[in-house]
Design a protein around this motif. Sequence first.
Motif, mmCIF file in Angstrom:
data_model
loop_
_atom_site.group_PDB
_atom_site.id
_atom_site.type_symbol
_atom_site.label_atom_id
_atom_site.label_comp_id
_atom_site.label_asym_id
_atom_site.label_seq_id
_atom_site.Cartn_x
_atom_site.Cartn_y
_atom_site.Cartn_z
ATOM 1 N N THR A 3 29.197 -26.582 -33.919
ATOM 2 C CA THR A 3 30.330 -25.727 -33.539
ATOM 3 C C THR A 3 30.822 -26.059 -32.141
ATOM 4 O O THR A 3 32.039 -26.088 -31.881
ATOM 5 C CB THR A 3 29.920 -24.246 -33.615
ATOM 6 O OG1 THR A 3 29.449 -23.957 -34.923
ATOM 7 C CG2 THR A 3 31.096 -23.340 -33.289
ATOM 8 N N SER A 4 29.904 -26.320 -31.232
ATOM 9 C CA SER A 4 30.288 -26.681 -29.870
ATOM 10 C C SER A 4 31.094 -27.975 -29.830
ATOM 11 O O SER A 4 32.098 -28.079 -29.119
ATOM 12 C CB SER A 4 29.024 -26.813 -29.013
ATOM 13 O OG SER A 4 29.325 -27.321 -27.733
ATOM 14 N N ILE A 5 30.680 -28.947 -30.613
ATOM 15 C CA ILE A 5 31.404 -30.231 -30.630
ATOM 16 C C ILE A 5 32.802 -30.065 -31.212
ATOM 17 O O ILE A 5 33.787 -30.614 -30.683
ATOM 18 C CB ILE A 5 30.583 -31.263 -31.429
ATOM 19 C CG1 ILE A 5 29.280 -31.584 -30.681
ATOM 20 C CG2 ILE A 5 31.395 -32.532 -31.660
ATOM 21 C CD1 ILE A 5 28.335 -32.474 -31.458
ATOM 22 N N ILE A 6 32.929 -29.284 -32.274
ATOM 23 C CA ILE A 6 34.247 -29.076 -32.888
ATOM 24 C C ILE A 6 35.177 -28.320 -31.941
ATOM 25 O O ILE A 6 36.348 -28.689 -31.760
ATOM 26 C CB ILE A 6 34.087 -28.331 -34.225
ATOM 27 C CG1 ILE A 6 33.337 -29.206 -35.223
ATOM 28 C CG2 ILE A 6 35.456 -27.936 -34.784
ATOM 29 C CD1 ILE A 6 33.000 -28.505 -36.522
ATOM 30 N N LEU A 7 34.673 -27.262 -31.314
ATOM 31 C CA LEU A 7 35.506 -26.500 -30.381
ATOM 32 C C LEU A 7 35.907 -27.350 -29.176
ATOM 33 O O LEU A 7 37.037 -27.237 -28.676
ATOM 34 C CB LEU A 7 34.759 -25.251 -29.916
ATOM 35 C CG LEU A 7 34.574 -24.141 -30.946
ATOM 36 C CD1 LEU A 7 33.725 -23.012 -30.368
ATOM 37 C CD2 LEU A 7 35.922 -23.601 -31.403
ATOM 38 N N ARG B 114 49.886 -20.614 -21.704
ATOM 39 C CA ARG B 114 49.155 -20.017 -22.828
ATOM 40 C C ARG B 114 48.359 -21.059 -23.596
ATOM 41 O O ARG B 114 47.215 -20.802 -24.009
ATOM 42 C CB ARG B 114 50.142 -19.313 -23.752
ATOM 43 C CG ARG B 114 50.770 -18.068 -23.131
ATOM 44 C CD ARG B 114 51.846 -17.474 -24.019
ATOM 45 N NE ARG B 114 52.440 -16.278 -23.404
ATOM 46 C CZ ARG B 114 53.481 -15.635 -23.902
ATOM 47 N NH1 ARG B 114 54.046 -16.056 -25.024
ATOM 48 N NH2 ARG B 114 53.947 -14.560 -23.270
ATOM 49 N N VAL B 115 48.927 -22.232 -23.794
ATOM 50 C CA VAL B 115 48.197 -23.301 -24.495
ATOM 51 C C VAL B 115 47.003 -23.757 -23.660
ATOM 52 O O VAL B 115 45.906 -23.997 -24.192
ATOM 53 C CB VAL B 115 49.156 -24.465 -24.808
ATOM 54 C CG1 VAL B 115 48.389 -25.639 -25.396
ATOM 55 C CG2 VAL B 115 50.236 -24.029 -25.779
ATOM 56 N N THR B 116 47.199 -23.881 -22.351
ATOM 57 C CA THR B 116 46.088 -24.265 -21.476
ATOM 58 C C THR B 116 44.996 -23.209 -21.478
ATOM 59 O O THR B 116 43.795 -23.523 -21.452
ATOM 60 C CB THR B 116 46.607 -24.477 -20.047
ATOM 61 O OG1 THR B 116 47.682 -25.432 -20.073
ATOM 62 C CG2 THR B 116 45.514 -25.003 -19.144
ATOM 63 N N PHE B 117 45.384 -21.939 -21.512
ATOM 64 C CA PHE B 117 44.392 -20.865 -21.580
ATOM 65 C C PHE B 117 43.578 -20.952 -22.873
ATOM 66 O O PHE B 117 42.357 -20.754 -22.867
ATOM 67 C CB PHE B 117 45.106 -19.514 -21.493
ATOM 68 C CG PHE B 117 44.201 -18.325 -21.643
ATOM 69 C CD1 PHE B 117 43.364 -17.940 -20.606
ATOM 70 C CD2 PHE B 117 44.185 -17.600 -22.825
ATOM 71 C CE1 PHE B 117 42.519 -16.848 -20.756
ATOM 72 C CE2 PHE B 117 43.346 -16.516 -22.968
ATOM 73 C CZ PHE B 117 42.512 -16.133 -21.931
ATOM 74 N N ALA B 118 44.249 -21.250 -23.982
ATOM 75 C CA ALA B 118 43.535 -21.399 -25.257
ATOM 76 C C ALA B 118 42.564 -22.573 -25.211
ATOM 77 O O ALA B 118 41.430 -22.479 -25.704
ATOM 78 C CB ALA B 118 44.542 -21.572 -26.399
ATOM 79 N N GLY B 119 42.998 -23.694 -24.607
ATOM 80 C CA GLY B 119 42.092 -24.839 -24.481
ATOM 81 C C GLY B 119 40.900 -24.542 -23.594
ATOM 82 O O GLY B 119 39.764 -24.936 -23.896
ATOM 83 N N GLY B 120 41.131 -23.833 -22.481
ATOM 84 C CA GLY B 120 40.024 -23.456 -21.612
ATOM 85 C C GLY B 120 39.035 -22.533 -22.294
ATOM 86 O O GLY B 120 37.810 -22.658 -22.124
ATOM 87 N N MET B 121 39.538 -21.590 -23.098
ATOM 88 C CA MET B 121 38.643 -20.693 -23.828
ATOM 89 C C MET B 121 37.844 -21.454 -24.882
ATOM 90 O O MET B 121 36.666 -21.143 -25.131
ATOM 91 C CB MET B 121 39.455 -19.571 -24.476
ATOM 92 C CG MET B 121 40.013 -18.566 -23.501
ATOM 93 S SD MET B 121 38.742 -17.748 -22.517
ATOM 94 C CE MET B 121 37.815 -16.893 -23.792
ATOM 95 N N ASN B 122 38.452 -22.452 -25.512
ATOM 96 C CA ASN B 122 37.716 -23.273 -26.474
ATOM 97 C C ASN B 122 36.559 -23.999 -25.785
ATOM 98 O O ASN B 122 35.441 -24.053 -26.313
ATOM 99 C CB ASN B 122 38.650 -24.290 -27.125
ATOM 100 C CG ASN B 122 39.327 -23.732 -28.349
ATOM 101 O OD1 ASN B 122 39.268 -22.534 -28.611
ATOM 102 N ND2 ASN B 122 39.987 -24.583 -29.104
ATOM 103 N N TYR B 123 36.837 -24.556 -24.617
ATOM 104 C CA TYR B 123 35.775 -25.242 -23.881
ATOM 105 C C TYR B 123 34.695 -24.259 -23.414
ATOM 106 O O TYR B 123 33.510 -24.582 -23.411
ATOM 107 C CB TYR B 123 36.363 -25.971 -22.676
ATOM 108 C CG TYR B 123 36.811 -27.371 -22.985
ATOM 109 C CD1 TYR B 123 35.961 -28.268 -23.613
ATOM 110 C CD2 TYR B 123 38.083 -27.816 -22.626
ATOM 111 C CE1 TYR B 123 36.371 -29.559 -23.905
ATOM 112 C CE2 TYR B 123 38.485 -29.109 -22.903
ATOM 113 C CZ TYR B 123 37.630 -29.978 -23.535
ATOM 114 O OH TYR B 123 38.029 -31.256 -23.820
#
Length: 256
Positions: free
Chosen positions: A89-93, A119-128
């Motif tokens: 899951t970590s690798i996929i996210l 907003r897109v950058t915030f979503a990417g940061g939350m994924n990481y």
Amino acid sequence: MNYRTVVMYMEIGCFVICVCGWILVCSTMPTEIWTWSEVDSIVLTSSNYFSNLWKDCVSDSTGVSDCKGIPSMFGLNWDIHMCRGLIITSIILGFFGAILLLVGMKCTKIGGSEVTNARVTFAGGMNYLVSGLCSLIAFSYYGNKIREEFQDPNFRAQKYEIGVAVYIGWGGSTLLVVGGLICSIFAGKEACQSSSKNKHMPVYKLPDAYMARPAEQTLRPMSTALTEGGESSKVSSETRSSRSNSKTPSSLNAYV
């Protein structure tokens, strides 16, 4: 250097940190030394036992190693399945987090407006951030399990020590958490400020006296204006002539 430039360089730095952490976490999957143990049989020979989430291996002092895959998935303990699921899951996210950050960063100019990019950058940061937390939980649990078994005097099976892959995983997870957290804080702050400004912006309506009239009513053709002017002059001349005619008999009677 303005605030936008600072945020742009910060996004680039966080992206590099997160990608490095994601690569380190991915490198632990094929690494065989999650746990290792050295057993001395006689003076000149020794055997090394090491394993990971997928197979068990053994090697001797001559360098010859032999690995055997885990035969049954259902024969494993639940904690091994949990660590497998969390790391995958970590690798996929982390993969989708990299795509979102590439789209939303200010230097790429792909996302669109500033609010959309934030907003897109915030979503990417939350994924990481979630990716780092998942891998950190998996590596921490696995390392703590090895420590408990090694320090337990009642544990009679082969005791292992923490391998190099767990330390690499801890380092990569830390990079993911730090980079994702910093990126999410700055991008989320900018997105919330932009949305609040657009939401509370007052809408001013001009009074009717200052509203512009339609062009059809204000701009009349010159021919129409001339025609109306000619008709009005004709009506006024007729009115004056009728008045003069009405006054003429009275003036004649006066003279008579």
